[in-house]
Design a protein around this motif. Structure first.
Motif, short mmCIF file in Angstrom:
data_model
loop_
_atom_site.label_atom_id
_atom_site.label_comp_id
_atom_site.label_asym_id
_atom_site.label_seq_id
_atom_site.Cartn_x
_atom_site.Cartn_y
_atom_site.Cartn_z
N GLU A 211 -9.01 4.56 0.68
CA GLU A 211 -8.64 6.02 -0.49
C GLU A 211 -9.22 7.25 0.22
O GLU A 211 -8.68 8.32 -0.86
N ARG A 214 -5.77 9.39 -0.62
CA ARG A 214 -5.48 9.47 -0.89
C ARG A 214 -6.36 10.47 -2.19
O ARG A 214 -5.23 11.38 -2.48
N ALA A 225 0.99 7.58 -2.15
CA ALA A 225 -0.58 7.40 -3.05
C ALA A 225 -0.58 5.20 -3.03
O ALA A 225 -1.58 5.19 -3.29
N GLN A 226 0.52 5.34 -4.23
CA GLN A 226 0.56 4.01 -4.46
C GLN A 226 0.13 2.70 -3.34
O GLN A 226 -0.73 2.26 -3.12
N SER A 229 -3.19 3.42 -2.14
CA SER A 229 -3.82 2.55 -3.33
C SER A 229 -3.86 0.87 -2.34
O SER A 229 -4.50 0.39 -3.09
N SER A 230 -2.55 0.76 -2.50
CA SER A 230 -2.36 -0.44 -2.06
C SER A 230 -3.13 -1.36 -1.05
O SER A 230 -3.52 -2.73 -1.07
N GLY A 232 -5.22 0.44 0.62
CA GLY A 232 -7.21 0.09 -0.21
C GLY A 232 -7.67 -1.75 -0.40
O GLY A 232 -8.63 -2.21 -0.25
N ASP A 233 -6.65 -1.56 -1.56
CA ASP A 233 -7.00 -3.02 -2.15
C ASP A 233 -6.94 -4.07 -1.18
O ASP A 233 -7.56 -5.28 -1.95
#
Length: 394
Positions: A211, A214, A225-226, A229-230, A232-233
């Protein structure tokens, strides 16, 4: 069908033999038979009434003691009466013969094996010194007693030894099962604690770093960035699954046990704070007061894990907040204080987490106490006082 029927008879026989009323019932029945047999022998034999009455009383003495006496006393009484019947009076009833075998077997099974073996010995000399009686009824019973009395005694002794072996085997199996279960529970508790303290800590750092990267990397392509984010998810989903797994492990183990292995200690605390500072990008200070001294390895491990968990909670619930870690050494205690300047605890505390309970368990395991809550002036604080030597409970 035959095997089932035989097994049923064997089980019924074991129950009858184990019934405490069996010796009294058997002794009474044998006494009645002995009196009947003695009266039948003396009738028409020309003996006086007084002598016939004496033989009846002697027949009762060879059969009736199991009704009133314990195994040792009953066996001694019956053996004495049997020897008296054979030696001077050459008279022994079949009921008395059966009673002699029964009391020897009972003594070997429930009394002293040595006494049973000794009381089985007098009949061999009686069979050897009176060969003229060999063809009479009393002589046959004497020879049979000389042969079967030791067998009855040793059969009782063998049954007793078999029962003791079964009892010891069952106790050993129960002890082994309990030990294995206790060991397995302790190992599961240790795995759950290490998963929560170590693996969850690093996964949390992965989520925070993804995070942070990003949000702080200028000019990052949308695809990058995507992906961050993935990442982190995925890390947060892994933490959720791990918390579910830890719940299962803790339910299975019941009470947690203290792990006193000297793994990480306070010497690794600086590296832990540097790692946390790099992951969160915020200020993390270490403040030490008092004269540092060597601590029990279990206390050092508990202190390290408490600080580690507190830093993980700060990153999770107060991202971007600065954290102060204070250590205050005294002669007998180590006081820890981990405070962040975030928004403080939520109005509605979350349920189902194991972080705070894990820290309390760590502190309690070494004889310390832990307090958590809102800090004075804002933020959240974790405070604990640990003894310099771990306290064990026995």
């Amino acid at each position: 069908m035959d095997e089932h029927r035989q097994g049923g008879w064997a089980e019924r026989g074991r129950r009858i033999g184990a019934d405490p009323r069996t010796p009294a019932v058997a002794g009474t029945a044998l006494a009645l038979l002995a009196v009947t047999e003695s009266l039948a022998r003396t009738a028409g034999s020309g003996v006086t009434v007084r002598f016939a009455l004496f033989l009846v009383l002697l027949a009762l003495a060879t059969t009736l003691p199991p009704v009133f006496l314990r195994p040792a006393a009953a066996a001694a009484s019956v053996t004495g009466a049997t020897v008296l019947s054979l030696a001077p009076f050459h008279s022994l009833t079949v009921a008395g013969f059966c009673a002699q075998l029964l009391v020897l077997h009972r003594l070997g099974r429930a009394g002293s094996p040595r006494s049973a073996a000794l009381l089985a010995m007098p009949f061999l000399p009686l069979a050897l010194v009176r060969p003229a009686m060999a063809h009479s009824g009393t002589g046959v019973l004497t020879v049979l007693l000389a042969s079967l009395a030791p067998v009855a005694a040793w059969a009782g002794i063998a049954r007793r030894a078999h029962g003791q072996a079964l009892t010891q085997s069952a106790a050993h199996r129960a002890m082994t099962s309990t030990l294995l279960e206790h060991t397995a529970r302790g190992e599961r508790a240790r795995i759950a604690r290490e998963l929560h303290d170590v693996v969850a800590h690093h996964i949390s750092m992965v989520a925070v770093q993804a995070e942070t990267a990003r949000l702080t990397t200028p000019g990052m392509p949308a695809a990058g960035a995507q992906r961050l984010s993935s990442i982190g998810d995925t890390a947060r989903a892994a933490l959720t699954e791990m918390r579910r797994l830890l719940g299962v492990l803790r339910e299975d183990t019941g009470a947690d046990t203290a792990d006193r292995q000297p793994q990480p200690g306070l010497r690794q605390l600086v590296d832990l704070l540097d790692e946390s500072r790099d992951a969160s990008g915020t200020g993390t200070r270490l403040i030490v007061r008092g004269r540092q001294s060597a601590l029990d390895p279990g206390v050092e491990l508990a202190a390290y894990r408490i600080v580690q968990e507190a830093l993980t909670n700060a990153r999770r619930h107060a991202p971007g907040a600065a954290v102060d870690v204070e250590l205050h050494y005294t002669a007998d205690t180590l006081a820890l204080r981990i405070r962040d300047n975030g928004p403080g605890p939520p109005a509605t505390p979350a349920t189902g987490g194991h972080g705070l309970s894990g820290m309390r368990e760590r502190a309690a395991a070494v004889g310390g106490e832990l307090r958590t809550g809102p800090a004075h002036g804002g933020g959240f604080v974790v405070e604990t006082v640990l003894p310099t030597r771990a306290e064990t409970t026995g």
